[in-house]
Structures are given as structure tokens and as C-alpha cells.
Design a protein around this motif. Structure first.
Motif, PDB file in Angstrom:
ATOM      1  N   VAL A 211       1.483  12.598 -15.213  1.00 58.33           N
ATOM      2  CA  VAL A 211       2.195  12.557 -13.966  1.00 58.33           C
ATOM      3  C   VAL A 211       2.852  11.319 -13.501  1.00 58.33           C
ATOM      4  O   VAL A 211       3.816  11.072 -13.067  1.00 58.33           O
ATOM      5  N   THR A 212       2.136  10.231 -14.126  1.00 55.33           N
ATOM      6  CA  THR A 212       2.911   8.858 -13.645  1.00 55.33           C
ATOM      7  C   THR A 212       4.030   8.820 -14.428  1.00 55.33           C
ATOM      8  O   THR A 212       5.045   8.391 -13.966  1.00 55.33           O
ATOM      9  N   ASN A 213       4.305   9.131 -15.779  1.00 58.35           N
ATOM     10  CA  ASN A 213       5.484   9.030 -16.614  1.00 58.35           C
ATOM     11  C   ASN A 213       6.450   9.875 -16.122  1.00 58.35           C
ATOM     12  O   ASN A 213       7.446   9.395 -15.893  1.00 58.35           O
ATOM     13  N   ALA A 214       6.317  11.142 -15.657  1.00 56.31           N
ATOM     14  CA  ALA A 214       7.097  12.062 -14.813  1.00 56.31           C
ATOM     15  C   ALA A 214       7.390  11.324 -13.492  1.00 56.31           C
ATOM     16  O   ALA A 214       8.875  11.381 -13.330  1.00 56.31           O
ATOM     17  N   ALA A 215       6.787  10.772 -12.712  1.00 55.41           N
ATOM     18  CA  ALA A 215       7.062  10.047 -11.389  1.00 55.41           C
ATOM     19  C   ALA A 215       7.971   8.914 -11.768  1.00 55.41           C
ATOM     20  O   ALA A 215       9.018   8.707 -11.219  1.00 55.41           O
ATOM     21  N   ARG A 216       7.706   8.097 -12.909  1.00 62.93           N
ATOM     22  CA  ARG A 216       8.569   7.029 -13.313  1.00 62.93           C
ATOM     23  C   ARG A 216       9.973   7.365 -13.712  1.00 62.93           C
ATOM     24  O   ARG A 216      11.044   6.812 -13.402  1.00 62.93           O
ATOM     25  N   LYS A 217      10.031   8.387 -14.450  1.00 64.85           N
ATOM     26  CA  LYS A 217      11.558   9.168 -14.845  1.00 64.85           C
ATOM     27  C   LYS A 217      12.190   9.623 -13.628  1.00 64.85           C
ATOM     28  O   LYS A 217      13.413   9.222 -13.550  1.00 64.85           O
ATOM     29  N   ALA A 218      11.649  10.248 -12.736  1.00 63.62           N
ATOM     30  CA  ALA A 218      12.101  10.734 -11.552  1.00 63.62           C
ATOM     31  C   ALA A 218      12.762   9.507 -10.596  1.00 63.62           C
ATOM     32  O   ALA A 218      13.744   9.572 -10.139  1.00 63.62           O
ATOM     33  N   VAL A 230       3.397   1.061  -9.226  1.00 62.20           N
ATOM     34  CA  VAL A 230       4.202   1.653  -8.077  1.00 62.20           C
ATOM     35  C   VAL A 230       4.170   3.257  -7.933  1.00 62.20           C
ATOM     36  O   VAL A 230       4.002   3.944  -7.244  1.00 62.20           O
ATOM     37  N   ALA A 231       4.291   3.544  -9.158  1.00 65.79           N
ATOM     38  CA  ALA A 231       4.623   4.978  -9.561  1.00 65.79           C
ATOM     39  C   ALA A 231       3.252   5.726  -9.096  1.00 65.79           C
ATOM     40  O   ALA A 231       2.964   6.809  -8.635  1.00 65.79           O
ATOM     41  N   ASN A 232       2.177   4.980  -9.539  1.00 65.83           N
ATOM     42  CA  ASN A 232       0.817   5.669  -9.361  1.00 65.83           C
ATOM     43  C   ASN A 232       0.463   5.714  -7.681  1.00 65.83           C
ATOM     44  O   ASN A 232      -0.205   6.592  -7.233  1.00 65.83           O
ATOM     45  N   GLU A 233       0.718   4.578  -7.024  1.00 66.68           N
ATOM     46  CA  GLU A 233       0.841   4.572  -5.686  1.00 66.68           C
ATOM     47  C   GLU A 233       1.584   5.729  -5.014  1.00 66.68           C
ATOM     48  O   GLU A 233       1.267   6.438  -3.912  1.00 66.68           O
ATOM     49  N   LEU A 234       2.665   5.863  -5.410  1.00 65.94           N
ATOM     50  CA  LEU A 234       3.486   6.989  -5.028  1.00 65.94           C
ATOM     51  C   LEU A 234       2.888   8.374  -4.830  1.00 65.94           C
ATOM     52  O   LEU A 234       3.018   9.152  -4.081  1.00 65.94           O
ATOM     53  N   ILE A 235       2.202   8.363  -6.124  1.00 64.83           N
ATOM     54  CA  ILE A 235       1.599   9.844  -6.288  1.00 64.83           C
ATOM     55  C   ILE A 235       0.398  10.001  -5.399  1.00 64.83           C
ATOM     56  O   ILE A 235       0.156  11.175  -4.816  1.00 64.83           O
ATOM     57  N   LYS A 236      -0.224   8.996  -5.192  1.00 60.56           N
ATOM     58  CA  LYS A 236      -1.677   9.011  -4.298  1.00 60.56           C
ATOM     59  C   LYS A 236      -0.922   9.065  -2.736  1.00 60.56           C
ATOM     60  O   LYS A 236      -1.509   9.983  -1.990  1.00 60.56           O
ATOM     61  N   ARG A 237       0.265   8.473  -2.490  1.00 60.98           N
ATOM     62  CA  ARG A 237       0.424   8.440  -1.136  1.00 60.98           C
ATOM     63  C   ARG A 237       1.987   9.593  -0.856  1.00 60.98           C
ATOM     64  O   ARG A 237       2.828   9.196   0.114  1.00 60.98           O
ATOM     65  N   ARG A 238       1.979  10.495  -1.746  1.00 64.75           N
ATOM     66  CA  ARG A 238       3.232  11.310  -1.697  1.00 64.75           C
ATOM     67  C   ARG A 238       3.397  12.207  -0.436  1.00 64.75           C
ATOM     68  O   ARG A 238       4.594  12.656  -0.151  1.00 64.75           O
ATOM     69  N   VAL A 254      15.035  12.395  -2.532  1.00 66.87           N
ATOM     70  CA  VAL A 254      13.402  12.245  -1.938  1.00 66.87           C
ATOM     71  C   VAL A 254      12.647  13.585  -2.321  1.00 66.87           C
ATOM     72  O   VAL A 254      11.654  13.387  -3.336  1.00 66.87           O
ATOM     73  N   ASP A 255      13.135  14.568  -1.712  1.00 66.11           N
ATOM     74  CA  ASP A 255      12.474  16.038  -2.057  1.00 66.11           C
ATOM     75  C   ASP A 255      12.456  16.301  -3.497  1.00 66.11           C
ATOM     76  O   ASP A 255      11.503  16.687  -4.052  1.00 66.11           O
ATOM     77  N   TRP A 256      13.456  15.864  -4.433  1.00 60.78           N
ATOM     78  CA  TRP A 256      13.411  16.480  -5.736  1.00 60.78           C
ATOM     79  C   TRP A 256      12.637  15.410  -6.454  1.00 60.78           C
ATOM     80  O   TRP A 256      11.628  15.948  -7.231  1.00 60.78           O
ATOM     81  N   VAL A 257      12.518  14.213  -6.289  1.00 63.26           N
ATOM     82  CA  VAL A 257      11.439  13.328  -6.696  1.00 63.26           C
ATOM     83  C   VAL A 257       9.925  13.955  -6.797  1.00 63.26           C
ATOM     84  O   VAL A 257       9.057  14.178  -7.630  1.00 63.26           O
ATOM     85  N   ILE A 261       6.985  15.710  -9.018  1.00 70.53           N
ATOM     86  CA  ILE A 261       5.662  15.011  -9.116  1.00 70.53           C
ATOM     87  C   ILE A 261       4.560  16.355  -8.931  1.00 70.53           C
ATOM     88  O   ILE A 261       3.616  16.285  -9.673  1.00 70.53           O
ATOM     89  N   GLU A 262       4.985  17.011  -8.114  1.00 67.58           N
ATOM     90  CA  GLU A 262       4.237  18.244  -7.765  1.00 67.58           C
ATOM     91  C   GLU A 262       4.214  19.253  -9.020  1.00 67.58           C
ATOM     92  O   GLU A 262       3.079  19.664  -9.362  1.00 67.58           O
ATOM     93  N   ASP A 263       5.269  19.344  -9.668  1.00 67.45           N
ATOM     94  CA  ASP A 263       5.394  20.124 -10.628  1.00 67.45           C
ATOM     95  C   ASP A 263       4.076  19.540 -11.875  1.00 67.45           C
ATOM     96  O   ASP A 263       3.658  20.315 -12.565  1.00 67.45           O
TER      97      ASP A 263
END
Length: 338
Positions: A211-218, A230-238, A254-257, A261-263
């Protein structure tokens, strides 16, 4: 009279280091994120901001929470390299305890701690882990702890010790422990109140890093290059829209990112559920631990619908392992003293 040496229980995962110790009879715990890059940082402008510049042999490193140049720790080799040594010492400094000689209990993923062919301890890996943490490291303009003793334990299973003791299980109860960490998925089957461990399994290809790697790419695609932290914090606070829009520069994405992450969270949950069902089709209970526990909970509940409230997420699942190791070894020490 010589003061007793502090003993720290450390779950040194690839994403965060969780550390617990006994302070005046109470268990204290700290979670220290891993985010290091090479070279040193200049002194902070604000006096209350400490800079952590380290050196191992001839290589300089610094703790940098936001840099997109942060070095990857989401691989099994992390357990034996400079970044592991850095992360443990950095975590020790976050405890607020005065630096001095310490004894530490650290962990290895099940796939590293046990040999795949016979489920016996992999003494070579255990020795490598110990040797790595006994290496020299220095902190520029600061003092570090001196690690004088290292004990290595397997991940995941001890995290449920107290919960099992208080759950009223009988001697035939089969409890499946699922530990979804940053890099690895560890599972084990415990019989009764830790009467026996009947099977263990690990997969070094499944973890929150998916999930972290996908978040960073997005984030990169949305003009928002970010560190792993920061990517992990975004996942936690999405679900916190205000935070999300502070992290993502291109507001139109924003919605696309968030969808990306949800996918990936759904993909992670499906992968863990598949591995769990393959490993243990019909356990009596399931306990979820590790930093990814909250991300996979729904998928596990859907995979084992008949268990209902017998699927339990351990309180503070990310710190559970270090906390339980700390309590268990503190009790052992007291018993030996008596």
C-alpha cells in the motif's frame, strides 16, 4: 550498589520500531518511524528541534521525516543492515531514558527466525542480527546508548500472550495469529493458552509496503513526492480530508490518489485472507496484530464469517509485540530474583 541495567523490548519492524520498557513498575511504549537518508542535515532553525546525524563506518546518515530521498526499509535485508542499526538506536533515543549501557530484546520475521525445511531456529540469521546491532555507530553532537547484550525472538506470536491468558480458551482451542507488518506477513497457530505452537508460516512478499509503494507512486503523479513516512501517515489519515489536501499538491487528483490507496488496501486484504485460509481453514479464534491489522480486518472477517466476535484485533496492535515481550521478560526476571 550498582544500578540495574535497563532492558528494552524492541519490535524493529521495517516501517516503525516499537519499543517498550518498565519504568517505575509501569510499561512504557514508544513508536519510532523509520525515515533515514544519506548525508547529514544542517542544524535546525528552531532550538527545540533536534537534528539526528549518525555515522556508521565512513557513511553518514540523517533522520529526515519528509524527504523523498529516504532510503527504503521495506525488504527483508533491512533486518541485517545499516538502516536496522540506525532505526534501533534512533528509537532508543525517543524513549527519554538517559543513554547508557542497555540490554535489548529484538525480533526477526518468522521466515527469518525459523528454517523453512524443518521449522527449527535459523541460528545463522539470529547470529547475523545480533552482530549487526553490536556494531559501532556514532551520533554527531550527541550520546548514544551502548548495546551490551542482544537477544533475538520470533515475531508475532508473543503479541497475544496476555489476551489468550484472559480469554477463557480451553486446552483444545486453536487460535490463529495474523501479523501483517510493513514487509512481511507472519502467522502461527497456538493451542490453548500457549500450551503449544502447532504451526508457523511467513510470507516475505506480503505487507503494508504494498500500500505504501502504491501511495508514493500516486503522490508522485499528483506532484507530491513524499517519504515512506509521509505516505504511511496518509494511509492512516486518509479519511481526514484536511490532512489529505495538505499532503497532495494537485487538488484535482485527491480523489484519484485516495482511490489508488483503497484499491491497494483491498488487494492487501484479499492476499492476506487467501494466505490465511490456505494456512488454517477453520481456526476457533483469530487474533490480528501488527501495523497492518486495521487495513486487513474487514477482509479477514469476510473470509471467516462464522467466527464473529471471535476475531479480535489486539489493543494497540502495532505496539502489542514489544509490550508483551517486555511484560513477559519482566515477569521472568522477577521470578529469577525471588
Amino acid at each position: 550498589m550498582q544500578a540495574s541495567m535497563t532492558k528494552f523490548a524492541i519490535d524493529d519492524g521495517s516501517t516503525n520500531v516499537k519499543i517498550s520498557w518498565i519504568d517505575n513498575g509501569e510499561v512504557r511504549s514508544v513508536t519510532s518511524p523509520n525515515s533515514f537518508r544519506k548525508d547529514w542535515k544542517s542544524a535546525a532553525l528552531l532550538n527545540d528541534r533536534k537534528v539526528f546525524n549518525y555515522q556508521i563506518a565512513s557513511t553518514k546518515y540523517t533522520y529526515d521525516a519528509t524527504s523523498d530521498k529516504a532510503l527504503s526499509t521495506t525488504h527483508v535485508a533491512f533486518q541485517y543492515d545499516d538502516l536496522n542499526l540506525l532505526s534501533v538506536h534512533h528509537a532508543l533515543l525517543q524513549t527519554g531514558v538517559k543513554p547508557g549501557p542497555v540490554s535489548i530484546l529484538v525480533t526477526l520475521p518468522i521466515t527469518e527466525y525459523y528454517r523453512a525445511d524443518d521449522c527449527q531456529k535459523n541460528e545463522e540469521n539470529i547470529a547475523r542480527k545480533k552482530a549487526n546491532l553490536m556494531r559501532e555507530i556514532s551520533l554527531n553532537k550527541g550520546e548514544l546508548f551502548t548495546i551490551v547484550d542482544v537477544e533475538v525472538l520470533p515475531e508475532s506470536l508473543p503479541a497475544v500472550l496476555t489476551t489468550l491468558m484472559d480469554s477463557g480458551v480451553n486446552e483444545f482451542t486453536k487460535s490463529l495469529v495474523i501479523d501483517c507488518g510493513g514487509t512481511t506477513l507472519d502467522m502461527g497457530v497456538i493451542i490453548g493458552e500457549f500450551d503449544d505452537v502447532s504451526a508457523v508460516y511467513g510470507n516475505a512478499e506480503i505487507g503494508v509496503s504494498m500500500v505504501t509503494n502504491a501511495a508514493r507512486k500516486a503522490l508522485s503523479a499528483a506532484d507530491s513526492d513524499a517519504s515512506y513516512l509521509v505516505a504511511n501517515e496518509l494511509i492512516k489519515r486518509r479519511h481526514n480530508r484536511e490532512f489529505v489536501e495538505e499532503v497532495i499538491n494537485d487538488i484535482s487528483k485527491v480523489d484519484w490518489v485516495l482511490e489508488r490507496i483503497e484499491d491497494k488496501i483491498t488487494e492487501l486484504g484479499a492476499a492476506v485472507a487467501y494466505e490465511a485460509k490456505t494456512f488454517m481453514r477453520n481456526p476457533n479464534r483469530i487474533y490480528l496484530v501488527g501495523g497492518g491489522a486495521m487495513l486487513i480486518e474487514t477482509a479477514i472477517r469476510n473470509a471467516y464469517p462464522s467466527l464473529g466476535d471471535k476475531i479480535v484485533m489486539i489493543k494497540a496492535p502495532q505496539e502489542a509485540l514489544s509490550r508483551e515481550i517486555c511484560c513477559y521478560h519482566a515477569a521472568d526476571t522477577q521470578a529469577e530474583a525471588v
